[in-house]
Structures are given as C-alpha cells and as structure tokens.
Design a protein around this motif. Structure first.
Motif, PDB file in Angstrom:
ATOM      1  N   VAL A  64     -22.328  25.265  18.752  1.00  0.00           N
ATOM      2  CA  VAL A  64     -22.918  25.730  17.511  1.00  0.00           C
ATOM      3  C   VAL A  64     -23.569  27.077  17.775  1.00  0.00           C
ATOM      4  CG1 VAL A  64     -23.304  23.493  16.436  1.00  0.00           C
ATOM      5  CG2 VAL A  64     -25.003  24.379  18.007  1.00  0.00           C
TER       6      VAL A  64
ATOM      7  N   THR B 177     -16.121  33.124  13.978  1.00  0.00           N
ATOM      8  CA  THR B 177     -17.543  33.234  14.318  1.00  0.00           C
ATOM      9  C   THR B 177     -17.759  33.078  15.809  1.00  0.00           C
ATOM     10  OG1 THR B 177     -18.141  32.329  12.154  1.00  0.00           O
ATOM     11  CG2 THR B 177     -19.829  32.260  13.875  1.00  0.00           C
ATOM     12  N   SER B 178     -17.059  32.131  16.424  1.00  0.00           N
ATOM     13  CA  SER B 178     -17.244  31.864  17.848  1.00  0.00           C
ATOM     14  C   SER B 178     -16.826  33.056  18.706  1.00  0.00           C
ATOM     15  CB  SER B 178     -16.456  30.623  18.262  1.00  0.00           C
ATOM     16  OG  SER B 178     -15.095  30.782  17.949  1.00  0.00           O
TER      17      SER B 178
ATOM     18  N   TYR C  30     -27.540  22.718   8.213  1.00  0.00           N
ATOM     19  CA  TYR C  30     -26.552  23.579   7.549  1.00  0.00           C
ATOM     20  C   TYR C  30     -26.926  23.807   6.088  1.00  0.00           C
ATOM     21  CZ  TYR C  30     -23.170  23.838  11.341  1.00  0.00           C
ATOM     22  OH  TYR C  30     -22.544  24.127  12.529  1.00  0.00           O
TER      23      TYR C  30
ATOM     24  N   GLU D  44     -18.286  25.136  10.494  1.00  0.00           N
ATOM     25  CA  GLU D  44     -17.994  26.280  11.343  1.00  0.00           C
ATOM     26  C   GLU D  44     -16.491  26.550  11.280  1.00  0.00           C
ATOM     27  OE1 GLU D  44     -20.148  28.172  12.907  1.00  0.00           O
ATOM     28  OE2 GLU D  44     -21.952  26.950  12.705  1.00  0.00           O
TER      29      GLU D  44
END
Length: 439
Positions: A251, A168-169, A405, A437
């Motif tokens: 985040v 995702t990052s 979340y 995450e």
C-alpha cells in the motif's frame, strides 16, 4: 535524466529481478503463471469491445459494463481499482451520454506519438476539472488525476510495446529511488513517465545486452517495491499461516494516518485474551459500530443486553439499503458453530421491519479478525430463503482499510456499498487494497 547513483540502483533492481524466479503476483497476492501471455490472450476480446464502442455498436453504458465484467474475470492490469473502473463509473455518471461518448471515442484511440498522447490526457483532465473543481462533494465526480492511468490502460491494449501504463506503484518505486518528479498537469506527468520508462529500458539494455519491454520493467519494479514493503513491515509473504488476516499487498500510505486511535485498536481488541468474553465482545462491538458510523451509515447499536439481536444495524436511506451486523471478537478465528440459529432469528425478526420501512436491499455482515470454517452452505441457504441479498464476511483489518480508503480518497457511500457486495468471501485487507489500488 539519470545520474550514476540512480543508474546503479536501477541496474541493481533489474539484476535482482532477473536472477530471481520472476514470479509475478496479482493484486490479491496470488502468483500468476506467465502474466504476459495471459495479457496477450486477453487482447482480442478487449479490442473487440473497444472497437464495438468506436463503431456505435454498443452504448457507453454497455461498454463500461463489459469492461468492468472483463477485468473482474481477468484482473491483469489493476483496472478494477479507483483509477480504472471507479473513475470510469464516475465519468459516465457525471456526464451527458452523447458528450462523453464522443469524447472517449476520440481519446481512447491510440496516439501517434507522445505529443498527441499528452494532448489527449490534457483534454480528459480539462473535461474532468469541469466537474471536479466546482463539486461540493469531490467523492462523487471523476478525479482528473486518474486521467493518465485510465487512458494509458486503453492505449496499451492496442499497442503494449509503445505505451506504458502509469501505475501508482511504479510512481512510488521511482520516487523511492529518487528518479521521480511531480508536475502540475497530468499531461506533463505522463510525458515524463513515458520518457523515464524509455530511459530506464535503454539503461538496462545497454548494460546487459538484453531486450527489455515495458512489461519487464513493470515486473522488476513491482518486485523491488514489494520486497521493500515487506522489509518495512517486517513480515514475509509466506507468514499467512500465522497471520492470515493481515495484509500482504503493498500500500502507498500509512493506514494510521486515516483512522483515529479509538478505531485503530480494533484488531488488538479482537486478539485480547486478558478480558472476559463479555467485556471483550462489548468493546469490539462498539468499535465496529463506530467504524460503520464513520463510513457514513446511519447506525443503530443493539448488541449485548438487548436480547436476540444483531450488534448493529447500518442503514443508508438514499440507497434503501441496510445491513445487519454481527461483531465477533474471536482471537483464533470465528467459526459458525451454534450461531446459525441466532443469525436466522436476527434475520427473521429484523428483515420484515426493514422491508416495511422501505429498505429494498438488505445484507448481513459478520466482522471478525479471521474466519475458520466454510460458510458457503449456510450463506447459500440464507440468501435463497430470506430477504438477505448479500451475506458478507469481512476481517477487522479489511474493515479498517475500507475506512482508511473512504477517508483518503473521499469515497462516497455508494462506492463503499459496491465494494462490500462485490468482493468474494471472506473480504480480507488484500481484497480491499486491490479494489482501490491500480496494482
């Protein structure tokens, strides 16, 4: 695929990383000494588990448990998060055991090329949609959007030079510099991600003459995204001495988009020294109770004025689980002090009642902005000598992130409970973020 402006930005990101100390940090923000070597050292054990699963030497349930245990001990890929282990758990839970065993034995094998990889991702996405599209509560079924990360993790274990993991990052970093595109299907998404990685590596190698791996690219863009996030937040990672309870892990969302204003002031309430201790404590307790209510617990508020009681009792009948909760509004951090006797009284008074009512798993939670003393000895004594199964210390910010979340990812209450009981004390926001995450 890349224009001159984008190429210049990519080279700037690489040169910044390449000229730095190249410190890679884990999902909790701790520096890792040579993560690449540690990953390679993990391969024999991990491939052993996977091959045992292929050969039917272990069941899908045993395989899932082994992967979970291994990644909790060696979290170098972020698999403990939502798109990894949580997805795996939901996939197995939703499926027929024989069916999902055959499917994963087929899909986890390393593809010959990107075309075959896309076909495998499409097959997993289609399978998940069978449950996801018709589910009344989508929190309880496997999300098709996790397919790319999940499969690419297993492929990389066998061939890390050929298969990049779709973190995702990384997607967020690529989006930040304008080189990411969205696609309707997960297979098309991974094809683009794969080709983009190769294009970036070729760009860097052409400009520098250095050989670049997928892991090098990962580390460089993690570094970029991490530094970018620090600038936005206006804080440096070494500020922990002053704000040790505040998150330092990147985040991909604004927490305030997922919690109501009434709840978002929890940290400020704990730090507010303008009110009397009683008024401050009362307001803090109410907000903590509201958070647990929004987490979907059946909450009973006791608190001030009710005698020797915890502030809140939170229950979930379906799981026969209950938590005694104490909210501590201490601006300089909570220490145990004289409260150990009061806590023991709460436990001795309420545990027998809860057990009689059929609650088999009982925990104790203390919520505070931060914690100053070592609770280990007291916690060990409580969990050894009473009905309390878990004694949990959680910071206010961590509790807010847990609620965010829950709202953002539509988490079920079982996932919330699993998170609370599995993370080590004290549970900080960093631990919550890293739990949900993939990096």
């Amino acid at each position: 695929m890349l224009d001159k402006v984008q190429i210049d930005k990519i080279l700037e990101i690489w040169n910044t990383y390449d000229s730095s100390s190249k410190i890679v940090k884990d999902t909790k923000g701790n520096p890792i000494d040579d993560i690449d070597k540690l990953r390679r050292d993990c391969f024999p054990e991990l491939t052993g588990y996977i091959e045992s699963f292929y050969k039917n030497k272990i069941t899908i349930g045993e395989f899932k448990t082994l992967i979970d245990s291994f990644n909790k001990r060696n979290n170098y890929w972020g698999f403990t998060a939502t798109k990894g282990q949580m997805f795996f758990n939901q996939l197995v839970k939703a499926s027929n055991e024989s069916e999902i065993t055959k499917l994963l034995q087929k899909l986890l094998t390393v593809p010959d090329d990107i075309k075959v990889a896309a076909e495998k991702i499409n097959e997993l996405e289609t399978y998940c949609n069978k449950y996801f599209l018709k589910a009344n509560d989508k929190r309880k079924v496997p999300n098709p959007r996790s397919s790319c990360y999940f499969l690419s993790y297993f492929w990389q274990i066998f061939d890390h030079n050929k298969w990049p993991i779709m973190y995702t990052s990384l997607v967020e970093a690529f989006t930040e510099i304008g080189i990411w595109s969205e696609f309707e299907s997960q297979s098309s998404t991974y094809e683009y991600f794969y080709k983009l990685n190769d294009n970036i590596i070729l760009t860097i190698q052409t400009a520098t003459g250095k050989t670049i791996s997928y892991w090098d690219l990962e580390h460089a863009f993690w570094d970029f995204y991490d530094n970018r996030t620090k600038k936005i937040l206006g804080k440096e990672k070494d500020d922990r001495a002053d704000k040790e309870s505040r998150s330092v892990i990147s985040v991909n969302f604004d927490i305030n988009d997922y919690i109501i204003p009434k709840i978002s002031k929890l940290i400020e309430l704990g730090e507010d020294d303008s009110k009397t201790a009683a008024k401050k404590g009362y307001e803090f307790e109410k907000v903590v109770a509201e958070v647990f209510k929004q987490l979907d617990f059946d909450t009973e508020i006791l608190g001030q004025g009710t005698g020797r009681n915890p502030d809140v009792i939170a229950k979930i009948r379906e799981e026969n689980t209950a938590f005694l909760i104490d909210a501590k509004a201490y601006s300089k951090g909570y220490s145990l002090g004289l409260d150990d006797r009061a806590i023991s009284e709460y436990i001795n008074t309420h545990c027998p009642k809860l057990v009689k009512d059929g609650y088999k798993k009982i925990g104790f939670i203390i919520v505070s902005n931060s914690f100053r003393t070592d609770f280990d000895e007291f916690i060990n004594e409580v969990t050894w000598n009473t009905e309390i199964k878990r004694f949990i210390l959680i910071t206010s910010e961590a509790l807010l992130y847990l609620l965010a979340y829950r709202t953002k990812d539509k988490l079920g209450l079982q996932e919330i409970i699993n998170c609370l009981v599995s993370l080590g004390n004290p549970i900080t926001s960093d631990k919550i973020i890293s739990n949900f995450e993939d990096v």
